[in-house]
Each structure stands twice: as C-alpha cells, then as structure tokens.
Design an enzyme around this catalytic site. Structure first.
Site, PDB file in Angstrom:
ATOM      1  CB  VAL A  30      -0.892   0.012   1.275  1.00  0.00           C
ATOM      2  CG1 VAL A  30      -1.613   1.335   1.426  1.00  0.00           C
ATOM      3  CG2 VAL A  30      -1.888  -1.141   1.234  1.00  0.00           C
ATOM      4  CB  CYS A  31       2.268   3.654  -1.809  1.00  0.00           C
ATOM      5  SG  CYS A  31       1.635   3.782  -3.474  1.00  0.00           S
TER       6      CYS A  31
END
Lengths: 375, 189
Positions: A72-73
C-alpha cells in the site's frame, strides 16, 4: 510470481469479516503514523519505498506466506514498483488500487433496519476515514443525511433502488470532510437542509432546519424530526427518524463524544455540549438506536460492518455521558483535545461555498484520520 | 539566484519517480555538492526529505512557486567526523554577544548558496568554500572575521585558509548554523 490488484472494497470486506491480512505500507513513516488501514485481523509492516529501491530480499522473511500480503502507498505508483520487486523474488502479492486515496474515498453500504410503515434506513461506512452517512428510503423517495463528496455512490444507490432523492440534510457544518449534500441537491433537485446557525456565512440557498419541524419522506408516515443540539458546532442538529433512530451527528458517538473546538470555541460551546448530552438526550427514549456521523475505532463496527447502539446502552457505557461533575466534564473536552483534522479551516470554507478547490485538492484536504471526538 | 551543482527536472512525474531520480542524481555528485530537484508531485515534499534523512544526506529546504516544488539537497561529505584544527574558536553564544555590542565585525558564511538562502545571520557574507579565494580579495585583512558553516568543519578549513592568506583576526564559530538560536535572514521560504 503474480501481482494482483485489490480494490478498496475488497480490503473493506476483508476487514469487516476479520480475514487475516498483511499490509506492507511503503509510505513514509510520518504518513503511516498519521493514519493507516486498520482492522482486528490486519497486521502491518511500514518500510518506506525509498528504502527498498536497492532490493527487497532483506524484508522477505518479515512477510508471511499464510495470508494475503497487500502493498500500500499513497496513490499506488510506489506500491506497484515494490510489488513487482517482491514478485520477482518469488512472492505472490497484491497492491491496493488507487492507494490510500482510494481507501479514503471508499464507501461500504450497510442496511440498518426497516421502517414501521415500510421503507429502510441504510448506513454508508467510509471505512478509511470513519465518516458515516445515511439514506432513508420510503414510498419511492429518499433522504440523505451527512453525504460525503463521493456523491455518485449515493445517486447510483438511489437509482438502483428506483427511488427519487427528495431531501438532503447535513447535521452540521462539517470540518473534517467535504459535504456532498449541496452537489446531490443540485443534481437531483432535492431540497438541501442546513442548521441556520451553522450556515450564516454560506454562499448558496438552503432550507433552514428548525427544532420540532417535520420533514416527510415518501407517502408513508416516516418522518425526520430535527432537534437542536449545539455543542460540536453552534447549530448542530440531531434527527429522530421514524421514532426509532437518533441520528446524532458529531454530538454523540458510540465510544466517545463530540469535540467543541473546531470553530475555535471550545470554552464557549462546552456548556451547550453538556446540556445537549446530559439534558436534551436524557429526555429521549432509551430505545432509540443511535446512528452517529462517525466511528472512531474499527472495533465499533459490528459483524455486518455497520455502526449503531441503543441510546440506553450508551448512557450506561459511554464514558463521556457518565461524568457527574461539570468541572471534570469541562476539563475532559477542553484539555484533552486531539490534533485538529487536516485542513479543517479550508474544509469549513469549502462547505460554506466560499472556496471551490479542484478535486485533487479536495482529496489532499481530506487525507488523514478523522478527529472529531474526545474520548 | 541559488547556485547548485546539478539540476534535476522531475516535473510531471508521479511517485515513486521523483525519489528514484533524486537517488540516481545524488550518486553522480561529489560529497558536499548541492542538487536542485524540481517536481510537481505534492507527495515529494514529505518523501524527498524523508529519503534524504534516511540516506544520511542534508536536506537544505524546499520552495514552492506556481505549482513547482523545488528541493535542495547536499550530498553527505562525512565532515562531521573530521577533527577541527584551527585554534581560534568561539561558540555561537560568544558570537551573539559580540554582535550585540560590536558592529565592526564580518561574518563569512562558507556554506553552499542554497544553505545560505534558507537561513543565515543578517549581514553575513556568502562565500561558499569553493569560491572562498575570490571573496577573500574583497575583505580587509585587519577586520575581525568570524567564519561559520553548518557544523564547524568547513569553517575550520576556511579559517585556516584565511589565516594562511594573511588575515590576522580570524575565528571559527562552533557548532555554527546547525545550533544557531539568534536572528536569521532568509532569501527563500
């Protein structure tokens, strides 16, 4: 090995069902500390993507193989890069499509219950940010309360049910998220209702919510009755729907109470908040189901992903409703205030119609956790 | 105008590219040199700074204008470990006391121009270490000179140069701007 994208809705369902999930969050450490994907079954590892550019071999043993691993970013770009690197090292991994922006915008609908004369009340859970919106459907018509800016979710939901949106209401002038109320009203021709005391500076036309007024939805007897309940904002209004549901806005939550300071007036409004919680709400039926405008922690979600509790139960269990001493109450809500929400001044200006940021800026303004309560 | 050793155009690039390109560019620089990175991705504001800290480089500052975010970074020079050799040293506090009473002193700031732009002592002369010789010619050898940098090492070497060039009244200020609590003037915000 493969890289499979997951959409925010896939992750929301896993969180609600408490399915094991491992999040490799590659945002910088401050962003991770500020807010993240949370859930009882969610494990995290935060290593910024820029510390992984030379290789991911050294973190492989920290990644489990017995549960899905989701990289996740912020927007998705870095998570795809890191997911590809992990895949080359032989791992099956996912990334979150659209990143934390998509997570912040996702709404998960849940049915709360049926109405006496036919009809249904639905809750829309913005799981990444903690906002709760409502749709009350009866006799082919719908009313929406505290809509978020993802307006197409509400209009598409109404279209699917084949109902016409006739009323849009906000319990107060929001400071933590941008309201979609005005836009939905303009798109559908519905009436847009606001508490007049919160709307003294708005730049558009609205219908004033007044204490004791009755707003009918559909041809049945289902009605929304506003009750003036200042404390979080001077104009804050609660709604009693169908004599069964208390939509409490940002005044009363499941495990906490509203904060009085977002317009900079904690000292002035603390007495209003106390009168609302300890006198006005006390006078209401304990059987009412409280439906707040936010949840604070993921544990407040029930099995079906919805958030609600009987008013009587909250009077027994919610700490903020059980402080006999007025001075102690004042201290709790003025001394222990959490940091203010991201860009809350600009959000208030936007909700008043004074500024109109572009969509990208609106997203940026809303990034981060909700912080409307004191515990 | 800020002098830098290399300019990187990362405008229009989305995360992670601004950081990826910054990392590559820094590899090409020599220790102590300054890189200017132009980006439009708002995420770069937090990420380039966090990357620089993690990689041990000095993040000098960021400037935003008309949607363009300009970052300034200085490659680690390993200078913090070097021993100081110039014998005449004053503390930041001593310099502050001198400035309060004596107007006839010259502060020579030997940091890079980007570092100077993001905050220097009012009245300090900017003389980046590499350009020191040119600046020397404009100074009177009898003036009291206080040489300052970020941590006291570049100024130590500069003070030695000044003394060797015949300046009689030279002092190195330690630790320097990294610990400066006095007034500050900025060319950049």
């Amino acid at each position: 090995m493969t890289v499979t994208p997951l959409i925010a809705g896939d992750i929301a369902k896993k969180v609600i069902r408490k399915e094991p999930l491992f999040i490799l969050d590659v945002r910088n450490e401050d962003a991770f500390k500020d807010w993240k994907i949370e859930g009882e079954s969610v494990q995290h590892l935060n290593i910024p993507y820029f510390d992984l550019l030379d290789g991911v071999e050294h973190i492989l043993e920290q990644l489990p193989t017995d549960r899905p691993v989701v990289v996740v970013c912020a927007k998705e770009g870095s998570s795809i890069l890191i997911a590809d690197m992990l895949s080359e090292e032989g791992r099956n991994v996912h990334y979150l499509k659209g990143g934390m922006k998509a997570w912040s915008e996702h709404l998960e609908p849940a049915k709360i219950g049926d109405l006496k004369e036919g009809g249904t009340i639905y809750q829309f859970v913005r799981i990444g940010k903690g906002c709760l919106s409502y749709m009350i459907v009866s006799g082919g018509e719908a009313a929406i309360v505290d809509a978020t800016r993802m307006t197409e979710v509400f209009t598409a939901f109404a279209d699917e049910l084949g109902v016409k949106i006739t009323h849009v209401l906000d319990t107060h002038l929001h400071a933590d998220h941008i309201s979609g109320g005005r836009q939905i009203a303009e798109k559908t021709g519905a009436a847009y209702w606001l508490p007049p005391k919160d709307a003294s500076e708005v730049t558009f036309a609205f219908k004033p919510l007044e204490d004791g007024q009755i707003i009918a939805v559909g041809k049945s007897k289902m009605k929304i009755q506003p009750i003036y309940s200042p404390g979080h904002t001077i104009g804050s209004t609660s709604f009693i729907v169908d004599d069964a549901y208390l939509l409490s806005g940002d005044i009363l939550f499941i495990d906490s109470i509203g904060r009085p300071d977002l317009a900079g007036l904690a000292e002035d409004w603390v007495d209003d908040l106390r009168v609302t919680l300890y006198e006005r709400y006390r006078a209401l039926a304990e059987e009412l189901i409280v439906l707040p405008a936010h949840f604070m922690i993921i544990e407040e979600l029930k099995e079906d992903g919805s958030v609600s509790e009987k008013l009587g139960t909250l009077f027994a269990k919610n700490h903020g409703l059980n402080i006999a001493d007025e001075k102690e109450f004042r201290k709790l809500v003025t001394d222990n205030l959490p940091p203010q929400p991201n860009a809350y001044q600009e959000i208030r200006q936007t909700n008043m119609g004074k500024i109109t940021p572009d969509i990208e800026t609106q997203r940026e303004m809303e990034i981060g956790p909700n912080r409307c309560a004191v515990r | 105008m800020i002098q830098t050793d290399m300019k990187l155009d990362a405008k229009g690039l989305a995360c992670p590219m601004p950081v990826v390109k910054t990392k590559k560019a820094m590899q090409q620089l020599s220790p102590g040199q300054v890189l200017e990175v132009q980006a439009t991705d708002k995420g770069s504001i937090a990420d380039i700074k966090a990357w620089a800290q993690s990689a041990g480089h000095q993040y000098i500052g960021v400037h935003e204008e008309e949607g363009v975010i300009t970052h300034y970074l200085r490659k680690t020079a390993g200078e913090e470990a070097e021993a100081k050799r110039f014998p005449h040293v004053v503390s930041n506090e001593e310099l502050q006391a001198v400035l309060a009473v004596d107007e006839d002193v010259q502060i020579v700031d030997v940091r890079e121009s980007a570092e100077y732009a993001f905050g220097h002592i009012p009245g300090a002369l900017s003389a980046p270490f590499g350009e020191l010789e040119a600046v020397l010619r404009s100074l009177d050898q009898e003036t009291s000179i206080y040489v300052i940098c970020r941590t006291g090492n570049r100024s130590d070497m500069a003070a030695q140069k000044l003394a060797a060039a015949g300046f009689r009244n030279v002092k190195n200020v330690v630790p320097g701007m990294s610990g400066w609590n006095g007034s500050i003037q900025k060319l950049m915000n």
